[in-house]
Design a protein around this motif. Structure first.
Motif, PDB file in Angstrom:
ATOM      1  N   ASN A   1      37.191   1.205 -13.830  1.00 50.02           N
ATOM      2  CA  ASN A   1      37.002   2.450 -14.587  1.00 50.02           C
ATOM      3  C   ASN A   1      37.724   3.650 -13.985  1.00 50.02           C
ATOM      4  O   ASN A   1      37.532   4.773 -14.447  1.00 50.02           O
ATOM      5  CB  ASN A   1      35.503   2.743 -14.723  1.00 50.02           C
ATOM      6  CG  ASN A   1      34.796   1.692 -15.553  1.00 50.02           C
ATOM      7  OD1 ASN A   1      35.360   1.162 -16.504  1.00 50.02           O
ATOM      8  ND2 ASN A   1      33.565   1.382 -15.196  1.00 50.02           N
ATOM      9  N   GLY A   2      38.532   3.434 -12.943  1.00 47.21           N
ATOM     10  CA  GLY A   2      39.332   4.506 -12.373  1.00 47.21           C
ATOM     11  C   GLY A   2      38.609   5.424 -11.404  1.00 47.21           C
ATOM     12  O   GLY A   2      39.177   6.419 -10.965  1.00 47.21           O
TER      13      GLY A   2
ATOM     14  N   PRO B   1      40.875   4.403  -7.058  1.00 47.31           N
ATOM     15  CA  PRO B   1      42.232   4.061  -7.504  1.00 47.31           C
ATOM     16  C   PRO B   1      42.589   2.597  -7.222  1.00 47.31           C
ATOM     17  O   PRO B   1      42.530   2.154  -6.081  1.00 47.31           O
ATOM     18  CB  PRO B   1      43.140   5.002  -6.704  1.00 47.31           C
ATOM     19  CG  PRO B   1      42.254   5.938  -5.967  1.00 47.31           C
ATOM     20  CD  PRO B   1      40.859   5.429  -6.026  1.00 47.31           C
ATOM     21  N   LYS B   2      42.935   1.875  -8.271  1.00 49.74           N
ATOM     22  CA  LYS B   2      43.255   0.446  -8.154  1.00 49.74           C
ATOM     23  C   LYS B   2      44.396   0.216  -7.169  1.00 49.74           C
ATOM     24  O   LYS B   2      44.361  -0.734  -6.385  1.00 49.74           O
ATOM     25  CB  LYS B   2      43.623  -0.104  -9.536  1.00 49.74           C
ATOM     26  CG  LYS B   2      43.900  -1.595  -9.542  1.00 49.74           C
ATOM     27  CD  LYS B   2      44.210  -2.071 -10.963  1.00 49.74           C
ATOM     28  CE  LYS B   2      44.509  -3.550 -10.983  1.00 49.74           C
ATOM     29  NZ  LYS B   2      44.831  -4.000 -12.356  1.00 49.74           N
TER      30      LYS B   2
END
Length: 179
Positions: A102-103, A106-107
């Motif tokens: 869902n952000g 940070p991925k």
């Protein structure tokens, strides 16, 4: 995005009436190359009564960012360990994966961050014949999601804390007159 060095967050989700499923995770998240990474590696050793374990969604499903949890309560029974390393661990793991999806986290930094969390699991859960495991999962998932979000957003802000300094009181002081 800049490197995340040291962020903290916490949240509390209270149990419904008749349950002992309060959830109160406290988290620190930061770079594996900084103080959080050092603390994470140091926590790999064990402490009697306060088992530390990686947060997994299930066997062979360690979450990213790497996360480690420990109980705020001294562990005294196998039943308690089963709940902590089962329902609670799964809830925290799902919350971390969803925070990336869902952000919130940070991925692109997920493999460069580490999370440490202390977990409240009421000692009565191990012997409560009416324990609602679904609620235990839900409360821990919600609290962990909120704690991670607060850590990443650095909430509450200093302005919020200053603004509510005279209006927000610790619940333990509800009946105490403080000048």
């Amino acid at each position: 995005m800049s490197e995340i060095w040291f962020r903290t967050g916490e949240a509390t989700v209270f149990a419904s009436e008749g349950q002992v499923t309060d959830a109160m995770p406290e988290v620190v998240i930061g770079s594996v190359k900084g103080p959080v990474g050092t603390a994470f590696a140091t926590l790999m050793g064990q402490s009697a009564g306060h088992t530390r374990m990686f947060i997994l969604r299930d066997c062979n499903q360690q979450v990213r960012p790497s996360a480690i949890m420990t109980s705020k309560v001294t562990i005294t029974s196998a039943e308690y360990v089963d709940l902590l390393g089962g329902v609670v661990q799964a809830a925290l793991g799902d919350a971390i994966v969803d925070a990336v999806a869902n952000g919130i986290i940070p991925k692109e930094q997920a493999n460069d961050l580490a999370i440490i969390t202390t977990v409240w699991l009421d000692p009565r859960t191990a012997t409560d014949a009416n324990l609602d495991k679904k609620e235990l999962y839900k409360n821990n998932y919600e609290a962990m999601t909120t704690a991670l979000s607060r850590a990443m957003k650095q909430e509450p802000t200093m302005d919020e804390l200053i603004a509510n300094r005279k209006t927000v009181r610790h619940f333990a002081l509800a009946d105490v007159q403080i000048d």
